[in-house]
Design an enzyme around this catalytic site. Structure first.
Site, PDB file in Angstrom:
ATOM      1  N   LYS A 133       0.828  -1.208   0.000  1.00 29.54           N
ATOM      2  CA  LYS A 133       0.000   0.000   0.000  1.00 29.54           C
ATOM      3  C   LYS A 133       0.858   1.252   0.000  1.00 29.54           C
ATOM      4  O   LYS A 133       0.503   2.243  -0.623  1.00 29.54           O
ATOM      5  CB  LYS A 133      -0.955   0.009   1.199  1.00 29.54           C
ATOM      6  CG  LYS A 133      -2.101  -0.959   1.033  1.00 29.54           C
ATOM      7  CD  LYS A 133      -3.211  -0.699   2.026  1.00 29.54           C
ATOM      8  CE  LYS A 133      -4.352  -1.683   1.826  1.00 29.54           C
ATOM      9  NZ  LYS A 133      -5.335  -1.664   2.920  1.00 29.54           N
ATOM     10  N   LYS A 164      -6.086 -12.159  -6.567  1.00 23.88           N
ATOM     11  CA  LYS A 164      -7.430 -12.216  -6.024  1.00 23.88           C
ATOM     12  C   LYS A 164      -8.288 -11.034  -6.491  1.00 23.88           C
ATOM     13  O   LYS A 164      -7.764  -9.932  -6.660  1.00 23.88           O
ATOM     14  CB  LYS A 164      -7.301 -12.185  -4.500  1.00 23.88           C
ATOM     15  CG  LYS A 164      -8.408 -12.887  -3.763  1.00 23.88           C
ATOM     16  CD  LYS A 164      -8.061 -13.045  -2.293  1.00 23.88           C
ATOM     17  CE  LYS A 164      -9.023 -12.265  -1.436  1.00 23.88           C
ATOM     18  NZ  LYS A 164      -8.908 -12.550  -0.003  1.00 23.88           N
ATOM     19  N   LYS A 209     -11.552  -5.249  -4.089  1.00 20.69           N
ATOM     20  CA  LYS A 209     -12.320  -4.003  -4.175  1.00 20.69           C
ATOM     21  C   LYS A 209     -11.475  -2.825  -4.572  1.00 20.69           C
ATOM     22  O   LYS A 209     -11.935  -1.897  -5.193  1.00 20.69           O
ATOM     23  CB  LYS A 209     -12.869  -3.658  -2.775  1.00 20.69           C
ATOM     24  CG  LYS A 209     -14.079  -4.405  -2.382  1.00 20.69           C
ATOM     25  CD  LYS A 209     -14.849  -3.603  -1.344  1.00 20.69           C
ATOM     26  CE  LYS A 209     -14.695  -4.172   0.038  1.00 20.69           C
ATOM     27  NZ  LYS A 209     -15.568  -3.531   1.025  1.00 20.69           N
TER      28      LYS A 209
END
Ligand code: TRP
Length: 340
Positions: A113, A195, A198
């Site tokens: 991140k 994966k 969102k």
């Protein structure tokens, strides 16, 4: 005998997608008879990234409504917003003092991140897993159903809990990962090695539960496949395997039956049929979501009730922690301590 406690949560941002449904919520819905379950919307975690306040508030509510629409009965599960229970932030602070810079710096999610958002590597991003540990430990959780991407955070939670217990005695329950008997892992449509997520920048990777039917079919049509035109489930065919998994999940057909259903099909036809099967399976859930999100009074009631129940559990753990570390006792909390 008390049922074991299961705890999990989803971020409050963005829309839920079929990975959240087939890989998580659908399994969670089966747990409430054997476990005491809490499912949180982790809205405080969502603040680690800049949010538009109006959008955040609405999407947090949407996530909670989707929980219910996807089968989490509020009478059998505790469904609530993290920010409604102040104990999360309080315990997170205390646990920050028992977590090391080194171990937090090693977290893969933090590294990813912060690489993605160089302009906003805030302290919340760094201590994100400590807040997650607080979520889990407040409820004396036994089991946490999490995907592989969250394993490291669960390990950290266990380490912090054990470290704390070593100093202060048996305060925290040390949680374990819950591996569902049948678990589906839904991958990104354009990149079936990773994966479905969102926060993916590429919207074509995700089938959102609220996508328009035309959009859903279009995204399936564009899903990445391969060039050998064979429909089978195999490690060397991640795109096709992912579509077959989705098909099997939404139709209840086994993998073999699914492969049989498409023995005469080309990829184009196959992809549309998978999309149609998803749409069809979603109809009742979407209707239920629409009903819930417009029934403001009902949803407000569920939210208030969830907050009360979660708060009662969380407060009792937090008081034990405060007592253990030596914080002065607050008589307003209405608890009598055995003073040592
Ligand atoms: N970090 C988790 C995720 O991104 C969400 C989360 C926050 C969570 N607190 C939790 C999951 C506690 C399980 C238990 O998916």
């Amino acid at each position: 005998m008390q049922k074991p406690i299961i705890y999990s949560g989803m971020q409050a941002t963005g829309n839920l997608h079929i990975g959240n449904w087939l890989g998580a919520a659908r399994n969670w819905a089966k747990l409430s008879s054997d476990y005491n379950c809490l499912f949180c919307v982790v809205d405080l975690h969502s603040l680690t990234v800049r949010q538009d306040p109006k959008v955040l508030r609405q999407s947090a509510r949407n996530v909670l409504a989707w929980y219910i629409a996807l089968g989490l009965d509020p009478a059998k599960n505790i469904l609530y917003f993290q920010s409604h229970v102040a104990a999360h932030a309080e315990l997170a602070w205390i646990l920050n003092c028992y977590s090391y810079m080194g171990e937090l710096g090693r977290m893969t999610q933090f590294k990813e991140k912060s690489a993605k958002s160089e302009e906003n590597i805030n302290a919340g991003l760094f201590t994100y897993p400590v807040l997650q540990a607080a979520d889990i430990l407040l409820y004396r959780t036994n089991l946490v159903p999490v995907g592989d991407d969250q394993r490291q955070h669960l390990e950290l939670t266990r380490d912090v809990a054990q470290r704390f217990n070593q100093v202060y005695g048996d305060i925290f329950t040390v949680p374990e990962a819950y591996i569902p008997p049948v678990g589906a892992r839904i991958m990104a449509l354009q990149n079936p090695e990773k994966k479905m997520s969102k926060s993916d920048d590429n919207q074509a990777n995700c089938i959102f539960l609220s996508d328009e039917p035309g959009v859903i079919i279009k995204k399936f049509k564009r899903a990445v496949t391969d060039s050998d035109n064979q429909i089978r489930h195999a490690p060397d065919k991640p795109g096709i395997s992912n579509l077959l998994t989705i098909y099997s999940c939404v139709t209840g057909r086994t993998m073999d039956e699914g492969v049989g259903d498409f023995s005469q099909s080309g990829y184009g036809d196959f992809k549309v049929k998978v999309g149609e099967a998803v749409l069809e399976a979603l109809i009742p859930y979407r209707a239920e979501f629409e009903r819930l999100i417009t029934d403001t009074a009902y949803l407000d009631g569920v939210i208030a009730d969830g907050a009360d129940k979660a708060q009662a559990m969380a407060t009792s753990t937090l008081i034990k922690v405060k007592e253990a570390v030596g914080l002065p006792i607050c008589i307003k909390e209405g608890v009598s301590y055995e003073r040592s």
